[in-house]
Write an enzyme that holds these catalytic residues in place. Sequence first.
Site: not given
Length: 222
Positions: A91-93, A99
């Site tokens: 997952n991206h931040p 992101t």
Amino acid sequence: MGLGTKIRRFLQRISRPYYSVEPGSKVSFWTTGIHHVVFGGGNGIPEDCAFADRTSLGYRTTLGTNNYFGGKVTVGKYCQIGRDVAFHPTNHPTTHITTYINAQLFGGEMKQFKTEAEIFLGNDVWVGHGVIVLSGVNVGNGAILAAGSVVTKDVSPYSIVAGNPAKEIRKRFSDRVIAELENLNWWDWSDDELLKIKPLFLMDLSSLNSIQPILESLLVKT
């Protein structure tokens, strides 16, 4: 078979070549990241599949074209995965200003905030066309992920899930039969052992309360 069909099949073979990988697995030349894969044996990987990180494929598990493994994924034995299926363990931040983790921003420093949770599929799982499985999901033995589903949470053994996000539609069998199948672990049996209970595979189990009497009678016969 007509000459035209023979020519067409010949051209398909030379344009979509496969090579063998021990033990007894076949891989398309048009697949990428194959160095990340741990083979359980008897696996089939067709064209346009991609592996981004360590992927473990159980015995006789087969993939469909254009499968994508975007991180760490473990798949059990005797699973069949349809076309255009994607596994996304990363997952991206989402709690930072952006992101965006590409190297074009701060040399990719934001990538340190990416998260990952491995995906696990049990044995004898059927994954339909176009399914997406997201980070950290555990799929139980014998489950069915219906075509087009987006699987965001764990799937219990021998259940059918569908939708976006995927929800349980029903159990495939009674609770007792499911428990007996979980205990049977047939995917760990040898071919000779499986032949002894082959009639059980040819039966409709949906209305049974137990498979134990059938199983016992088959094993007594042998």
